[in-house]
Design an enzyme around this catalytic site. Structure first.
Site, PDB file in Angstrom:
ATOM      1  N   GLY B  46       0.832  -1.204   0.000  1.00 26.00           N
ATOM      2  CA  GLY B  46       0.000   0.000   0.000  1.00 26.00           C
ATOM      3  C   GLY B  46       0.860   1.244   0.000  1.00 26.00           C
ATOM      4  N   GLY B  48      -0.694   4.501   0.327  1.00 25.08           N
ATOM      5  CA  GLY B  48      -1.522   5.631   0.744  1.00 25.08           C
ATOM      6  C   GLY B  48      -0.844   6.420   1.836  1.00 25.08           C
ATOM      7  N   SER B 290     -17.447  16.875   0.877  1.00 25.91           N
ATOM      8  CA  SER B 290     -16.740  17.030   2.145  1.00 25.91           C
ATOM      9  C   SER B 290     -17.649  17.436   3.296  1.00 25.91           C
ATOM     10  CB  SER B 290     -15.662  18.092   2.001  1.00 25.91           C
ATOM     11  OG  SER B 290     -15.160  18.423   3.272  1.00 25.91           O
ATOM     12  N   ARG B 343     -20.518  12.094  12.364  1.00 26.32           N
ATOM     13  CA  ARG B 343     -21.070  11.520  11.135  1.00 26.32           C
ATOM     14  C   ARG B 343     -22.160  10.484  11.382  1.00 26.32           C
ATOM     15  NH1 ARG B 343     -15.336  10.965   7.901  1.00 26.32           N
ATOM     16  NH2 ARG B 343     -15.206  13.179   7.435  1.00 26.32           N
ATOM     17  N   GLU B 438      -6.090   2.717   7.859  1.00 27.34           N
ATOM     18  CA  GLU B 438      -7.455   2.194   7.906  1.00 27.34           C
ATOM     19  C   GLU B 438      -7.473   0.666   7.997  1.00 27.34           C
ATOM     20  OE1 GLU B 438      -9.943   3.604   4.695  1.00 27.34           O
ATOM     21  OE2 GLU B 438     -11.705   2.528   5.425  1.00 27.34           O
ATOM     22  N   ARG B 448     -15.475   7.163  13.504  1.00 26.83           N
ATOM     23  CA  ARG B 448     -14.323   8.035  13.321  1.00 26.83           C
ATOM     24  C   ARG B 448     -14.801   9.468  13.113  1.00 26.83           C
ATOM     25  NH1 ARG B 448     -12.075  10.286   9.164  1.00 26.83           N
ATOM     26  NH2 ARG B 448     -13.087   9.055   7.519  1.00 26.83           N
TER      27      ARG B 448
END
Lengths: 238, 652, 251
Positions: B46, B48, B290, B343, B438, B448
């Site tokens: 990965g 990222g 966003s 969220r 993640e 989160r």
């Protein structure tokens, strides 16, 4: 300084600087032509100065050198760029709006310009400076002979031919397109351009190209018109 | 008999006061000297924020790093799509922020299901991240005085979010990518792009390499190393439609899981409240808007059901609804945080309104995010400067101008808090196998907070793993490099080749995507925003049937030993089905509601999530048993030593 | 329900870098105008797979215009006829009913075709590896607010930094030049005090790498800027020229 010859930006710098030089020469040439409209004597004086004098010959050599450099590097870069593009062409290709036509056809425009330049040289330079350098003091012009220093006579003679006038006007149009892109592009290449100056140089370049080419065109048309209105001025050549 | 992990012994949480644990750890851990670092190979999968920053930092330290990504360039990792920002406890705004407050907000935002020690460490290193990124040339937004600007984000009452327009993830990733590129040029990192990891190789109980497929040639290749790090992201694409990139997948997690690593808290999946609603059956992904939009946008639905119906029928426009007929339900329900609730809360509230019949769009599955008040208050130019690129993106997709008519949004799967279980050192239950970003489960608990994913990815990659991995590698300095012709590599490679051959042998009639869409529907309907015992039991049955469907009806065109995008997707889908099952088992086991996991049987009278701390204050780790069997539960108790757990309150 | 259109597709199919490629014709009926261009290709691929044929291979990932993975030269434009978007953000409402859509890969010697519409853009990574970074190690850096940077400068650096490395500039350029890509990175770092320290070596090394990889020279046509999905300005190219020439003349 090998980077100047080897790196893409170095090569572009050569194009830019040689281009600038040619632009300066155009300013000089256009000014000189305008003089012919006002005074043939004054024009002839300038032609005399530009004859077979060492500085004029040196200047011509330098000028020729810059033309050669500009042309050779254009050729080199074009070949390099074609190679970078790869062999496969797009089946559908559209010139995006906002991209000047001239910018994508600078090399073709350049070839057109050089072609007409050869015509121009055969008519003027070859019969003027070159003749003098060969040691002759007279040259045939139409059915008559004149001094190679007598530039105004050459102007009057050639610009009395319609095909020459048309050819020169086409030449100026090609030059205009070449300059309309070339000038701001030269500034862009030497890095004197930013978000604001980019558009300023474009406007300045366009104004400049238009003024200079109008000057050339004006002189050309002026002498043609004179020859039509008063054929006696050029009668001796026919 | 359920296995219980010991936080000190198994999770290796250091002794001492909360604020001193990390310092104390660093002071006592083992390190590897520079001469030995050169002799140690580390595989990082990965590129990222977590993988890229880890590979770069490990390379800088002098380790020999092999870095893999499935895309054509490390710069394409999906971290790039994060828009809003990154949190840090700098307190540049003098609004009362501190490391403790960031720690506390994160713990609370995670609904008290994260490890205190990990979260505190995260808050501690958050400030270093901002320093590091600025030094790399990340162009964060600045104020006119030339200092860094901050914005607010959900779940916090301070402005601690640093941002670079609406492209913060991109800028941070390009920062990590530049650091990585520098190491590639130096030769300390070797890059393998368009390579996909297909298995982890275990030798004598330790991770010693991976098997990867060259996606261009289709060749299966072997790579050995002293340690393997997974920074492969989350598994949101289990739902088919999510805000993840098309290539994002959970396969490395399943490979680790099947080799004995615990999969922790798989059911904690975050549903992001501000995504562009679904438009049709051929939709391939959902686009996120966003969360920063909630700073100035107000969320509402019509107050009257008949208005909502008229809008759905296309007879009424949102701008025609009078102010008093609008229900700003977040401001109404949560006066203290308003539109900036976390969220999970915002998503559930939107679902609640839509389920009650107040939803808009022709589907009835959308709510409004309205900027008219902000445009009136700040002027169009200010709104444009802040959100212009997001508005443009919305208009390109939906073909409506958000300056004139409210945006429509609906929740979508976005991020998975669950992941491979790791100890304090980010080491999984397999020695020498680490998981960061993640891909691990560690820092966000059950939910989160916005702008914390970037923080965690970079914290793990820049400032945590480069330390903790040395505590493991210090014992490995005498271990010579491994040959890839060891029988363990043979076995792993043969296993993969057999699986691929089996997939080609199915010769069914259905494409990978058509089966993946079925998986997505099962997940969204039964393991989505609201879950029940019945829905989860049903999901497990349906997923088992789907697995069967996959192994009887799949069709893969092309050849195995060649570039084959359908084969790539098929391998990932098989693992997604496994993850779906894990999520369902975990959600069924967790008979409470917390964060991103909402069980309808467990809610307060006002419809808020109801935790059962006495029974479920633990990390649910799932251990692989064998194909077809239910996984085995291992618990890591979450002992809250420093924070008093409360019912989360965003009302006052 | 939605408005739909019928389209004809001419898609470039090529087995590999060494194979001869050719266009293949397809037609798709009833495509909703709300689907994205790549979703339309998904639909096409689904029909191909159902017929037992190999799907069209194209690069794509985030599908929200930021990863830079998607490419495609659609009807004579990189990223298609819409402005300021990547192919994944292009929607079918930009096309007319009955239209023939020609889809080609990026064509440039620097980006060889891997399969069908997928090209190899690793050359961009190599250019960045040549100097597209600030040489700082992790840790040991000053506080983020230690150096104030004027907002207009920071904003300009951000504009340059928004390059997604998709390669549309190279695809659009008749010279196959990577100058816009390169200049965006050089510009971003030359504007910021953190990057100024290495500005000279960066410009020199990155240009040398670009030349070495066989990209063409810039002739300032500006096609790159027009086709760039992120509207990166060619004023960055002027800055790159400036940085490069300054560096060379200071040698």
């Amino acid at each position: 300084m090998s980077w100047l010859l080897n790196s893409s930006i170095g090569r572009k710098l050569i194009m830019s600087v040689s281009g600038f030089f040619l632009v300066f020469f155009l300013i000089f040439h256009a000014t000189m032509n305008m003089v012919a409209v006002f005074s043939e004597d004054a024009y002839n004086t300038i032609c005399g100065l530009l004859g077979a004098n060492w500085y004029a010959v040196a200047g011509t050599a330098v000028l020729g050198g810059f033309v050669a450099i500009h042309f050779i590097y254009a050729l080199l870069l074009t070949l390099q760029n074609r190679k970078a593009r790869g062999n496969a062409n797009y089946a559908v290709s559209v010139r995006p709006s906002g991209v000047e036509w001239a910018s994508q056809n600078m090399f073709v425009l350049g070839i057109i310009i050089v072609g007409f330049m050869l015509l121009h040289f055969s008519q003027f330079w070859y019969k003027m400076m070159f003749t003098e350098l060969m040691g002759h003091h007279e040259v045939a012009l139409g059915t008559s002979t004149v001094s190679p220093k007598d530039g105004a006579e050459f102007v009057k003679f050639y610009f009395s031919h319609l095909w020459v006038v048309v050819a020169y006007l086409i030449w100026y149009v090609a030059l205009w397109f070449h300059l309309s892109h070339g000038i701001w592009s030269a500034f862009q290449t030497i890095g004197t351009s930013g978000k604001i100056w980019l558009s300023r140089w474009k406007v300045i370049g366009n104004i400049f190209a238009t003024v200079v080419m109008l000057a050339f065109a004006f002189v050309t048309i002026y002498f043609y018109a004179r020859s039509v209105i008063d054929p006696s001025t050029v009668a001796m050549y026919y | 008999m359920t296995t219980i992990l010991d936080p000190k012994k198994d999770s290796k949480i250091p002794e001492g006061p909360l604020a001193e644990k990390w310092t104390s750890y660093k002071g006592h851990q083992k390190l590897v000297n520079p001469a030995n670092k050169r002799r140690l190979d580390i595989i990082v999968v990965g590129t990222g924020l977590a993988g890229g920053s880890a590979a770069a930092s490990l390379g800088e330290l002098g380790f020999n790093v092999l870095n893999f990504c499935i895309q054509d360039s490390p710069r394409r990792a999906h971290s790039i799509a994060a828009q809003g920002g990154i949190n840090a406890a700098k307190n540049y705004q003098n609004d009362g922020d501190s490391v403790y407050r960031l720690f506390y907000d994160t713990i609370k935002g995670g609904d008290y299901r994260a490890r205190e020690a990990n979260v505190h460490r995260l808050a501690e290193v958050s400030n270093n991240i901002i320093d590091q990124c600025v030094a790399q040339g990340v162009p964060f937004a600045r104020e006119y005085g030339g200092l860094l600007d901050n914005r607010s984000f959900g779940g916090a009452q301070v402005s601690r979010t640093f941002y670079a327009k609406g492209q913060t993830g991109q800028q941070l990733l390009l920062g990590a990518y530049s650091a990585l590129s520098r190491q590639v040029a130096k030769g300390s990192v070797k890059l393998y792009s368009r390579y996909e990891m297909l298995d982890v190789v275990i030798i004598d109980g330790r991770a010693r390499g991976i098997i990867a497929r060259n996606l261009v040639t289709g060749e299966i290749e072997r790579f050995s190393a002293h340690a393997v790090v997974l920074g492969t992201g989350g598994y949101g694409n289990t739902f088919f439609l999510s805000t993840n990139a098309m290539g994002s997948n959970g396969s490395p997690l399943i490979q680790a899981y099947k080799k004995g690593a615990y999969f922790a808290n798989p059911c904690y999946a975050q549903i992001h409240p501000t995504c562009i609603p679904v438009h049709g059956e051929f939709q391939s992904k959902l686009t996120l808007m966003s969360e920063s939009l909630r700073n100035d946008g107000r969320i509402w639905v019509p107050k009257k059901k008949e208005d909502a119906e008229a809008i759905r029928a296309g007879k009424l426009k949102p701008t025609q609804i009078k102010e008093e007929d609008r229900d700003y339900y977040l401001e109404r329900r949560y006066p203290a945080f308003g539109n900036l609730v976390p969220r999970d809360v915002a998503s559930r509230a939107a679902k609640e309104r839509c389920d009650a019949g107040f939803g808009v769009n022709n589907t009835g599955l959308a709510v409004y995010l309205d900027f008219s008040a902000a445009i009136q208050r700040l002027g169009k130019s200010v709104v444009e400067a802040k959100y212009g690129n997001l508005f443009q993106m919305y208009e390109k997709i939906v073909d409506e101008n958000p300056y004139e008519t409210p945006m429509m949004i609906y929740p979508a799967i976005h991020y998975t808090m669950g992941g491979i279980w790791v100890d304090y050192e980010l080491q999984t239950s397999i020695k020498g196998l680490f998981a960061i970003g993640e891909a691990n489960f560690s820092d966000h608990g059950a939910n989160r907070l916005g702008a914390s994913a970037l923080m965690q990815g970079l914290a793990d990659g820049y400032f945590v793993l480069p330390y903790t991995i040395q505590n493991y590698l210090a014992d490995q300095i005498t271990v010579p490099r491994f040959s890839t012709s060891l029988p363990e590599f043979d076995e792993a490679e043969n296993g993969i080749k057999q699986k691929i051959a089996k997939l080609f042998a199915i010769k069914g009639k259905h494409s990978v995507d058509s089966i993946h869409k079925k998986l997505g529907l099962i997940m969204w309907d039964n393991v989505g925003m609201a879950r029940t015992e019945a829905s989860l039991t049903k999901a497990i049955e349906e997923l088992k049937a789907l697995k069967n469907d996959f192994w009887t009806n799949l069709y893969i065109p092309g050849e195995p030993n060649d570039l084959n995008t359908e084969l790539e997707k098929a391998l990932r889908l098989d693992d997604f089905i496994e993850i779906g099952l894990l999520m369902a088992y975990d959600a069924l086991n967790r008979k409470e509601s917390c964060g991103g996991h909402f069980r309808e049987e467990h809610q307060t009278p006002e419809g808020e999530a109801l935790r059962h701390d006495d029974e479920f204050s633990y990390v649910a780790c799932w251990k692989y048993v064998q194909d077809g069997s239910a996984p085995e539960l291992v618990k890591e108790p979450l002992d809250y030593e420093f924070v008093v757990r409360q019912q989360r309150n965003y009302k006052s | 329900m939605d408005k739909t259109i019928n389209i004809k597709l001419k898609i470039w199919r090529q087995k590999g870098p060494k194979y001869q490629g050719a266009f293949k014709d397809y037609s798709l009926d009833g495509v909703s105008v709300d689907t994205s261009f790549l979703e339309m290709l998904d639909i096409l691929n689904e029909t191909l797979i159902n017929k037992g044929e190999e799907p069209v291979v194209f690069d794509h990932d985030c599908r929200e215009g930021i990863c830079g993975m998607c490419s495609l030269y659609v009807n004579g434009h990189p990223h298609g006829p819409d402005e300021d978007v990547t192919t994944c953000q292009l929607h079918m409402r930009k096309f007319k009913d009955g239209e023939t859509i020609t889809v080609e890969p990026w064509r440039s010697a620097g980006f060889p075709v891997i399969r069908d519409l997928m090209v190899d853009r690793r050359a961009f990574d190599k250019i960045i590896q040549a100097g597209g970074y600030v040489s700082v190690n992790t840790g040991g850096v000053p506080d983020a607010n230690a150096i104030a940077i004027p907002k207009p400068i920071a904003d300009e650096a951000m504009d340059a930094a928004s390059c997604i490395g998709c390669g549309a500039c190279v695809a659009a350029c008749k010279n196959g030049s990577a100058m816009l890509f390169l200049s965006a990175k050089v510009s971003q770092l030359a504007l910021l005090p953190q990057g100024k320290v290495e500005a000279a070596t960066r410009a020199k090394n990155m240009v040398a790498k670009m030349d070495e990889l066989g990209f063409g020279a810039c002739t300032n046509t500006g096609a790159c800027e027009v086709e760039c999905p992120k509207s990166i300005s060619i004023s960055n190219i002027a800055r790159l020229n400036r940085e490069f020439l300054k560096a060379k003349f200071n040698d």
